[in-house]
Write a protein that holds these residues in place. Sequence first.
Motif, short mmCIF file in Angstrom:
data_model
loop_
_atom_site.label_atom_id
_atom_site.label_comp_id
_atom_site.label_asym_id
_atom_site.label_seq_id
_atom_site.Cartn_x
_atom_site.Cartn_y
_atom_site.Cartn_z
N TRP A 71 13.84 17.25 48.16
CA TRP A 71 12.60 17.76 47.57
C TRP A 71 11.40 16.95 48.03
N ILE A 72 11.58 15.62 48.07
CA ILE A 72 10.44 14.79 48.49
C ILE A 72 10.04 15.14 49.91
N ALA A 73 11.03 15.24 50.80
CA ALA A 73 10.72 15.55 52.19
C ALA A 73 10.09 16.92 52.31
N HIS A 74 10.64 17.88 51.55
CA HIS A 74 10.14 19.25 51.60
C HIS A 74 8.66 19.30 51.22
N TYR A 75 8.33 18.64 50.11
CA TYR A 75 6.93 18.71 49.68
C TYR A 75 6.02 17.86 50.54
N LEU A 76 6.49 16.69 50.94
CA LEU A 76 5.62 15.77 51.68
C LEU A 76 5.27 16.33 53.05
N PHE A 77 6.24 16.93 53.72
CA PHE A 77 5.98 17.34 55.10
C PHE A 77 5.62 18.81 55.23
N ASN A 78 5.67 19.57 54.13
CA ASN A 78 5.17 20.93 54.21
C ASN A 78 3.82 21.06 53.53
N TYR A 79 3.82 20.82 52.21
CA TYR A 79 2.63 21.12 51.43
C TYR A 79 1.62 19.99 51.49
N TYR A 80 2.10 18.76 51.48
CA TYR A 80 1.17 17.64 51.39
C TYR A 80 1.08 16.91 52.73
N LEU A 81 1.08 17.66 53.81
CA LEU A 81 1.01 17.03 55.13
C LEU A 81 -0.34 16.38 55.35
N LEU A 82 -1.41 17.09 54.99
CA LEU A 82 -2.76 16.56 55.23
C LEU A 82 -3.03 15.30 54.41
N PRO A 83 -2.71 15.29 53.10
CA PRO A 83 -2.89 14.04 52.35
C PRO A 83 -2.13 12.88 52.96
N PHE A 84 -0.92 13.18 53.48
CA PHE A 84 -0.10 12.14 54.11
C PHE A 84 -0.86 11.53 55.28
N GLU A 85 -1.54 12.38 56.07
CA GLU A 85 -2.30 11.87 57.21
C GLU A 85 -3.54 11.10 56.73
N ILE A 86 -4.17 11.60 55.65
CA ILE A 86 -5.37 10.94 55.15
C ILE A 86 -5.05 9.53 54.69
N ILE A 87 -3.85 9.36 54.09
CA ILE A 87 -3.45 8.02 53.66
C ILE A 87 -3.43 7.08 54.85
N GLY A 88 -2.97 7.61 56.01
CA GLY A 88 -2.97 6.79 57.21
C GLY A 88 -4.37 6.30 57.56
N VAL A 89 -5.36 7.21 57.47
CA VAL A 89 -6.73 6.82 57.81
C VAL A 89 -7.26 5.81 56.80
N ILE A 90 -6.89 6.01 55.51
CA ILE A 90 -7.36 5.06 54.49
C ILE A 90 -6.81 3.67 54.77
N LEU A 91 -5.52 3.61 55.14
CA LEU A 91 -4.94 2.30 55.45
C LEU A 91 -5.63 1.68 56.65
N LEU A 92 -5.99 2.53 57.64
CA LEU A 92 -6.72 2.03 58.80
C LEU A 92 -8.03 1.40 58.36
N VAL A 93 -8.74 2.09 57.45
CA VAL A 93 -10.02 1.57 56.96
C VAL A 93 -9.80 0.23 56.26
N ALA A 94 -8.72 0.15 55.45
CA ALA A 94 -8.47 -1.08 54.71
C ALA A 94 -8.20 -2.24 55.67
N VAL A 95 -7.39 -1.99 56.70
CA VAL A 95 -7.07 -3.06 57.65
C VAL A 95 -8.33 -3.50 58.38
N LEU A 96 -9.08 -2.51 58.90
CA LEU A 96 -10.30 -2.84 59.63
C LEU A 96 -11.27 -3.60 58.74
N GLY A 97 -11.37 -3.16 57.49
CA GLY A 97 -12.31 -3.80 56.59
C GLY A 97 -11.93 -5.23 56.30
N ALA A 98 -10.62 -5.48 56.09
CA ALA A 98 -10.19 -6.84 55.82
C ALA A 98 -10.50 -7.75 57.00
N VAL A 99 -10.24 -7.24 58.21
CA VAL A 99 -10.52 -8.06 59.40
C VAL A 99 -12.03 -8.26 59.55
N PHE A 100 -12.76 -7.21 59.25
CA PHE A 100 -14.21 -7.25 59.45
C PHE A 100 -14.87 -8.23 58.48
#
Lengths: 180, 482
Positions: free
Chosen positions: A140-169
Amino acid sequence: MGLGIDLNSLIFGYLAFAMVVSSVLAVFSKNPVHTVLLVLVMVVHQAFLLLTLGSEFLMAVQLIVYAGAVLVLFLFVVYLINLRKETKHSIFVKRFCLCSLVFLLFLGFMGVNLYLIYGAKKFEQAVLPFNPLEKDNLWWIAHYLFNYYLLPFEIIGVILLVAVLGAVFLVRKVKTTEEA
Amino acid sequence: MTIELNFGVILSEILLLLVGCFIFLFDRFFKNKGYAFWLTLLSLLIASGVLLISPFGGFTLSYQNDFFSIVFKFIVLFGAFLVVILSKNYLTYHSQLNYGEYYGFLILSLIGAFLMLSSMDLITMYLSMELMSFPVYLLIALNFAQQRKSLEGSFKYFLAGAMGSVFLLLGMGLVYSATGSLFFMQIAQSLFGKAELTYVLLGFLFILAGFSVKMSFVPFHMWAPDAYESAPLPITSFIASIIKFVVIACLIKLLMVAFIPLKAKIGQILIPVVLLTILIGNVLAIKQDHLIRMLAFSSIAHAGYAGLGLITGDLIGYSFTIFYLWVYLIMTIGMFSIAVFLANYQKDLLYIPKLSGLSQISPGLSFLTLIFMFALAGIPPTAGFMGKFYLFIGLVKSGYIWVAILAVLFSVIGAYPYLRVLKFIYMEKTEETFSYRWEPGVWFPVSITAFLTLLIGIYPKPWVDMVYRTLYLYLTFLFYPY
């Protein structure tokens, strides 16, 4: 059932109570090491709460990621930067008593409100969009994460990128006004 | 239900993300940081072109390109364009902040704003709100080496935002347990024909509390003055105008699409919050001597005015709210461009008493300040008046006369701080003088915003119609697609 209490709510009550107590203690503890260990207690209880809800995969993830990795990392940080003692401040908020009185009044008000709204009737049964017993938890987790919530999953990646960049910055070397 | 992966509709976000990543990756190789400015400007222009030709449709179920998102993305792009031009000028005078990362974080925040305007489920909305705010927290703290206070402002905003996120997630959990879905359309479907709504109402109230932090509604407004004061000025105008615009537009989307049966009730609940927001913002603005702090409190009050349109809970009220936010976006960016101009030449000019006699030194600048201050106070031939006028008329028409009367009274209080600035500029004399130069980085945003302020003030109808038609067509296409 003979006592009027079923086992489920007893276990839930214990887990919820332990979580609340350990997190409150973690906030008020003076020693950062104790704080981290109390948060660990909280996380383990949370994992077992997930188990009682029938999501064994999330329990394993919770134990491995939070208890196993994140909190150990916290402990390392606490030891590395030698944060054994809390820095003491004079009281941050002026008129602390008045503020806490207002806060307690607010809590009481919320409690009365909630009682008036929900005291009379039982809580509704939560609506589930699927039957969890049909397939196993991980499916169920895989079904929902990779079908319905694919975009939020990608957005989390960008948020983590921002956090890493910000910490270094933010820790970059800059001339402060005192040096210049 | 089919899951579409239609990359054509999400192209503008992908483009901006690529540009942001390029800036972060290759910033070290450029000695002259002006490249980041031109790249950002160019990418904003290309993004607007891509938006124009991008097809309607969805990227999975959580993202949708439609009338609502495209029109409001254009407004956001317009604001961001002016903010970026302003930033260039500000950074030439504050070279210790002149990093390529400044523009990179601005672009990342813009991606969050875009995703939030297009989001069709609660999780995407929450995450894109975080994506919109995280770079802003960092940008506020940009100047921490010179100014310790900026860390304080940033941290306050961060803590307030974290608290808001907790509320938001709790509310989302309650809504999920009551309706069994996080997608707007499915929530609407399951709420339709449901008699018992208290559980959902509680969930939505928590969501509203989470949004209130970003909108700086009253119980959650205390971060605003510190964060505004300590941020670089273009970033302040970004927080005050664009973030507020996006968050309130998304709240309206939630009310219009997902929580349709709750609209009237939420309006009733919002009455005291909105009135208190206007009152507290205006009263606290009176005592401020720092121009930016004054504008921060006034931005709290203006969020309250915008909230007046949510009370009636109909399409007309919502379109007035968005129209007011569009007007406020123009006014704020104009006023902050003037503040950038003042701060470039003499930093203490941001203290209001130091402004005395500015009309002798620079009559043109003083006149532009006059226009923006009149607009913020809501005095006739400016856009600010028309925005307030529509909101009050909308309230009176739907029977909330006492709310309208109280709001008018509070806005009379609110006129004082703006007129005080004008009093110092026009009625005091000064011996001091300073030399200045009009640069395109300032006169371009100032002249565009001043022109629009007067234009909308004199002929507001097409703009209100545009907003109303956008919302109307959006709802029509959403619920009756063919």
